[in-house]
Scaffold this active site. Structure first.
Site: not given
Ligand code: NOJ
Length: 535
Positions: A106, A274, A335-336
């Site tokens: 990542d 992303e 995870h979000d």
């Molecule tokens: C996206 C990530 O998936 C998330 O978990 C994170 O808080 C934000 N970007 C900031 O890096």
């Protein structure tokens, strides 16, 4: 391009393959501190390999103060002691490769930790050689922040630094200072960090908030969002038109891609971006001549309402919007996001598994979804996510998706001998990998069967897609290639439904409802999806 029976045999591993996201804090703890680590992941690699996926995307394991659980990186070229050592990382990579699994890291280019030595240096004075590696601006005439940009985690995105009398910009926490990608030295340093891991043999990167990395010159205000409501979170007070998605980002991405392509003969190391933007913008991240990121994440299955017609029309719009050379992808959980079984319920989570694994494009599957972890309710004292702590009660917290994996019926489900950093889901004594492996009706067994079929029949991964029906709760489509043809029919609701007429010509292979397939092949049971092969 060569073709065999309609299948493009030049497809690369990341086109036919499936990605599995590991959130290292919550996968397996090997040292009893309650937090997962790299040795733990290595111990559990057989689970990932047996599942039948092809690659792991590992959320950040770099040195970090953990203000945002690793998305606040303090050294781009190391491993946080909480997770282990660089030797542990090398051992994990080698063990993954031995099992035929690729490993993506990542990469977090938009911001570093405010404790990163670069930022410490940058904030030390106006004259610092690294001052311009971050985004520093004078206060507005009234002494307030330089513009109206809000942080994605609530509040102003600008933090005042009394020592030097300027504000710095942070799109997320104030502990996550945005890097200035317009500065050539910073760019060089970041490309060096990518090289560091590519040289070690990683198979690519998932790139965090890629659409954020370049901001508009001059930092004009963002337009105020006319539809803002406080329940949305303060991020949505403005439309992020000037703070994100600037045209210059595409040159940087092309440079990242050229770097990745310079390894291993080109197109072997994959870049997954992303990008949370509407479809017409999202597809621009494939880049000119498809030389941007290989896979700009497509989050539609997470975000869209669960309706056949809406999903079908998105699939069609997505397929139509893909530029030449672009390969689709689908994400079901992360995870979000809220867990898929919490969003849709267990029965529909099984339908969603079939959808994810039979659509055209690379699927990304999130750890724990393969055992159907559902809603986890946390007490206020158990909340760890800064997103929830900053804007509590709006349902924005991400802890419920980050609870530990459940491996077996031993204490803490075999995740840790210590106290888990987040509680496990309440039904872990029965909802765990060991129990589900023995149970042919389990979610895990369904995932394994689907992944095996997908691997065994290229039509299901790289074959063509054609819509058949999207009426009421029924979504049906065909996948064709390599001389085979599959029909997928999904019932997205809780009522029985008629099968499409053409189903007569197909023999059922797998239902999301375990057990003998019903004699009546003209009906779908409630919450059932059926995969059939052309007779
Ligand atoms: C996206 C990530 O998936 C998330 O978990 C994170 O808080 C934000 N970007 C900031 O890096």
């Amino acid at each position: 391009m060569e073709a065999a029976g309609g299948i493009d045999v030049t497809k690369r591993w990341w086109e036919a393959g499936c990605v599995y996201q590991v959130y290292p804090r919550s996968f397996q703890d090997s040292n009893g501190d309650g937090v997962g680590d790299l040795v733990g992941i290595r111990q559990r690699l057989d689970h990932i390999a047996d599942l039948g996926v092809d690659a792991i995307w590992l959320s950040p394991m770099f040195p970090s103060p953990m203000a945002d659980f690793g998305y606040d990186v303090a050294d781009y070229c190391g491993v946080d002691p909480l997770f282990g050592t660089i030797e542990d990382f090398d051992a994990l990579l080698a063990a993954a490769h031995e099992r035929g699994l690729r490993l993506l890291l990542d990469f977090v280019p938009n911001h570093s930790s405010d404790r990163h030595p670069w930022f410490v240096e940058s904030r030390s004075s106006h004259a610092s050689p690294k001052r311009d590696w971050y985004i520093w601006r004078d206060p507005a005439p009234d002494g307030g922040p330089p513009n109206n940009w809000t942080s994605d985690f609530g509040g102003s995105a600008w933090e005042y630094d009394p020592a030097t009398g300027q504000y710095y910009y942070h799109a997320f926490l104030k502990e996550q200072a945005d890097l200035n990608w317009r500065n050539p030295e910073l760019r060089r340093a970041m490309f060096d960090a990518m090289r560091f891991w590519l040289d070690r043999g990683v198979d690519g990167f998932r790139i965090d908030v890629l659409w954020h990395i370049v901001k508009a010159e001059g930092f004009p205000d963002n337009p105020v969002n006319p539809d803002y409501h406080p329940s949305m979170g303060e991020k949505f007070m403005v439309l992020q038109l000037n703070s994100t998605d600037q045209p210059e980002v595409h040159d940087l991405i092309a440079e990242m891609r050229a770097l990745a392509d310079s390894y291993g003969g080109g197109d072997e190391r994959v870049l997954v971006g992303e990008v949370c933007l509407p479809l017409s913008k999202l597809v621009t991240y494939y880049g000119a001549q498809a030389k941007g990121v290989h896979l700009p994440f497509n989050f539609e299955l997470i975000e869209a309402p669960w309706h056949a017609r809406g999903i079908a029309s998105f699939i069609d719009a997505y397929e139509a919007a893909l530029p030449p050379g672009a390969w689709p992808n689908w994400v079901l959980g992360s995870h979000d996001a809220r867990r898929v079984a919490a969003r849709l319920g267990e029965a529909q989570a099984r339908v969603a598994a079939m959808l994810l694994l039979t659509l055209r494009g690379t699927p990304t599957l999130y750890q724990g979804d393969e055992i159907g972890i559902g809603e986890v309710v946390l007490r206020p004292d158990q909340v760890r996510d800064p997103r929830e702590l900053r804007e509590p009660g709006l349902g924005l917290g991400r802890d419920p998706a980050r609870t530990p994996m459940a491996w077996d019926g031993s204490p803490n489900a075999g995740f840790t001998t210590g106290t888990p950093w987040l509680p496990l889901h309440p039904d872990w004594p029965t909802r765990n990998v060991a129990a589900q492996r023995e149970d042919p009706a389990s979610m895990l067994s369904l995932y394994r069967r689907l992944l095996r079929l997908r691997r065994g029949h290229p039509a299901l991964s790289i074959g063509s897609y054609a819509s058949v029906e999207a009426e009421g709760d029924v979504l049906a489509y065909l996948r064709r290639g390599g001389g085979e043809e599959f029909l997928v029919v999904l019932n997205l609701g809780g009522e029985p439904q008629a099968m499409p007429e053409i189903a007569r010509d197909y023999a059922p292979l797998l239902s999301t409802i375990h057990g003998d397939l019903p004699a009546d092949r003209t009906r779908l049971r409630p919450n059932e999806a059926i995969l059939s092969i052309r007779r």
